[in-house]
Design a protein around this motif. Structure first.
Motif, mmCIF file in Angstrom:
data_model
loop_
_atom_site.group_PDB
_atom_site.id
_atom_site.type_symbol
_atom_site.label_atom_id
_atom_site.label_comp_id
_atom_site.label_asym_id
_atom_site.label_seq_id
_atom_site.Cartn_x
_atom_site.Cartn_y
_atom_site.Cartn_z
ATOM 1 N N ASN A 65 37.450 44.498 48.731
ATOM 2 C CA ASN A 65 38.575 44.947 47.917
ATOM 3 C C ASN A 65 39.320 46.048 48.650
ATOM 4 O OD1 ASN A 65 37.955 43.254 45.662
ATOM 5 N ND2 ASN A 65 36.378 44.733 45.020
ATOM 6 N N TRP A 129 42.467 42.389 45.315
ATOM 7 C CA TRP A 129 41.086 41.964 45.047
ATOM 8 C C TRP A 129 40.673 40.807 45.951
ATOM 9 C CZ3 TRP A 129 38.861 45.477 42.273
ATOM 10 C CH2 TRP A 129 39.525 46.132 41.226
ATOM 11 N N GLU A 132 39.938 35.999 44.396
ATOM 12 C CA GLU A 132 40.318 35.759 43.000
ATOM 13 C C GLU A 132 40.219 34.282 42.656
ATOM 14 O OE1 GLU A 132 43.010 35.048 39.504
ATOM 15 O OE2 GLU A 132 42.999 34.136 41.499
ATOM 16 N N SER A 144 36.926 41.717 41.723
ATOM 17 C CA SER A 144 37.047 42.552 40.525
ATOM 18 C C SER A 144 35.774 42.533 39.702
ATOM 19 C CB SER A 144 38.238 42.104 39.684
ATOM 20 O OG SER A 144 38.080 40.775 39.222
ATOM 21 N N SER A 148 33.922 45.922 38.699
ATOM 22 C CA SER A 148 33.808 46.197 37.266
ATOM 23 C C SER A 148 32.372 46.129 36.764
ATOM 24 C CB SER A 148 34.681 45.204 36.486
ATOM 25 O OG SER A 148 36.029 45.317 36.864
ATOM 26 N N PRO A 184 37.291 50.633 38.886
ATOM 27 C CA PRO A 184 38.273 50.647 37.792
ATOM 28 C C PRO A 184 37.987 51.693 36.722
ATOM 29 C CG PRO A 184 37.683 48.393 38.357
ATOM 30 C CD PRO A 184 36.741 49.289 39.116
ATOM 31 N N TRP A 190 45.334 50.254 34.370
ATOM 32 C CA TRP A 190 45.508 49.193 35.357
ATOM 33 C C TRP A 190 46.621 48.266 34.877
ATOM 34 C CZ3 TRP A 190 44.711 47.002 39.987
ATOM 35 C CH2 TRP A 190 44.881 45.624 40.110
ATOM 36 N N ASP A 367 42.237 38.839 37.302
ATOM 37 C CA ASP A 367 41.326 39.963 37.550
ATOM 38 C C ASP A 367 41.399 41.006 36.444
ATOM 39 O OD1 ASP A 367 40.057 39.380 40.152
ATOM 40 O OD2 ASP A 367 42.102 39.428 40.910
ATOM 41 N N ASN A 370 38.512 41.244 33.987
ATOM 42 C CA ASN A 370 37.344 42.046 34.355
ATOM 43 C C ASN A 370 37.628 43.538 34.213
ATOM 44 O OD1 ASN A 370 35.447 40.027 35.025
ATOM 45 N ND2 ASN A 370 36.295 39.813 37.085
ATOM 46 N N VAL A 371 38.792 43.952 34.680
ATOM 47 C CA VAL A 371 39.132 45.372 34.664
ATOM 48 C C VAL A 371 39.248 45.895 33.234
ATOM 49 C CG1 VAL A 371 40.805 47.101 35.453
ATOM 50 C CG2 VAL A 371 40.294 45.118 36.888
#
Length: 417
Positions: A65, A129, A132, A144, A148, A184, A190, A367, A370-371
């Motif tokens: 990342n 990221w 993905e 991610s 996360s 994150p 975000w 993503d 997840n964040v």
């Protein structure tokens, strides 16, 4: 205030990135950039170079990342940053916007804020990221998910591609197996800009979508076992036809989703997109069928009702037909709600820019899903021509790219001041 972005600068970035991994196609503009390949290294190198050109301090974490940080003099360097970005990898023969628009729009948003009178009170970060799409190593939203806390870095680095090489080996080979941290949970917010991959915005004639929820996904594997036999000599009352049984199940999955839509849950969808029929000859009664469902909704309870309906369908078919049904509900990704303050920051930015926006849901995972478990988030959409994506004919007008980036920049400025 309205943050003005440089459309030509953004276009130049996206076109230059689009030439990396470019493939010959009869129509459109195709690219293939799979994680850990030479094309991936080239795309990453260019992205890092552009981050550094804008004065961002770049770091790379153990799963590749990439994050660039800008901390202006007006900001408290210890304050949680506002972060934005997307991804650079693609599907085979994908388009030039899916992923890169969000990554380079985040960079353009920061450049635009740098050139504006805005004085951010907290740092800004731009992120790309890893993996993905999940094409090469079989797991989407991979980078991610590690950042996360959904999976460990060790699990991710041990994943193998078709050639037998691990993600860790390939990141090491291309020089993007770093040691820094991308977390994150350390961000105050975000934001991700993505092409819609649908036609809601295009049909409405609206330039920007502000997503309020990302649909959850349920996947079920179902195997119907009957008996393969001669298609001509086996009478109808002697048949144990696994495909006929599976066909009933497919229609039940569709019916369950339609009923949820009729009940007011408009985001509900149900699909069986994969069937493996054995032995697969036109003159043989199918003896075995393996299939997988894809069911989605922005309401977790609705999603669970559709799963229950699918399980009940398999049980009923097993009772009523001379087949067995093995039902395995193997995946449930819960829906993700976007944070009200981030949604409001985006809609306020659209208002200041004089741009109409639609609040909507995302049927596809990004993503941001997840964040969203780690910090406040919002997902923005730019229109997709004819809803086409994962295809060389994927297209978003340059003006639409710029307008969506204006909203992204304005929302980032809102959240950073």
């Amino acid at each position: 205030m309205d943050i003005r972005v440089d459309q030509e600068r953004l276009r130049e970035d996206l076109e230059a990135n689009g030439h990396i991994g470019e493939v010959d196609t009869e129509e459109g503009w195709g690219r293939t950039v799979l994680t850990g390949t030479d094309a991936d290294r080239e795309a990453r190198d260019r992205f890092v170079e552009r981050l550094e050109d804008a004065g961002l301090e770049v770091r790379v974490d153990p799963v590749g990342n990439i994050a660039g940080r800008w901390a202006p003099e007006s900001a408290d360097p210890d304050a949680p940053p506002v972060a934005s970005g997307s991804h650079l990898d693609s599907v085979p023969e994908g388009g030039i916007f899916d992923g890169p628009l969000g990554a380079y729009a985040a960079l353009e948003a920061v450049r635009a804020i740098q050139e504006s009178p805005v004085e951010p009170e907290r740092p800004l970060e731009v992120v790309s990221w890893t993996e993905e799409e999940g094409v090469r190593f079989g797991t989407g939203l991979l980078g991610s998910s590690v950042a996360s806390g959904v999976r460990t870095r060790e699990e991710a680095l041990a994943l193998t591609g078709d050639e037998g090489n691990t993600l860790g080996d390939e990141l090491e080979r291309i020089g993007y197996r770093g040691e820094a941290t991308v977390d994150p949970a350390s961000w105050t917010a975000w934001l991700e800009l993505h092409v819609e991959q649908g036609t809601v915005l295009e049909r409405a004639g609206v330039p920007v979508g502000v997503v309020t929820a990302i649909a959850g996904i349920a996947n079920c594997d179902v195997t119907f076992e009957g008996e393969a036999n001669h298609a001509g000599a086996t009478t109808m009352d002697e048949r144990r036809d696994a495909l006929a049984a599976a066909s009933e199940f497919v229609l039940d999955v569709e019916r369950a989703a339609r009923e949820q839509v009729e009940a007011g849950h408009e985001a509900a969808v149900g699909t069986v997109g994969r069937l493996g029929v054995s032995p697969g000859a036109n003159n043989v009664v199918p003896g075995r069928v393996e299939l997988t469902t894809d069911q989605r909704d922005v309401d977790g309870e609705v999603l669970r009702r559709m799963i229950d309906r699918a399980a009940a369908s398999a049980d009923r078919i097993e009772r009523e037909r001379p087949v067995t049904a093995d039902f395995d509900h193997y995946r449930l990704t819960e829906p993700s709600r976007m944070a009200d303050r981030c949604v409001e920051a985006a809609t306020a930015a659209a208002d200041r820019a004089g741009l109409a926006c639609s609040r909507m849901h995302s049927a596809g995972l990004h993503d941001t899903a997840n964040v969203a478990d780690r910090t406040d988030t919002v997902l923005l959409f730019a229109p997709s021509e004819d809803g086409i994506s994962h295809n060389p004919r994927e297209w978003t007008d340059w003006a639409d790219c710029a307008n969506a980036t204006r909203v992204l920049a304005g929302a980032m400025a809102n959240l950073a001041t």
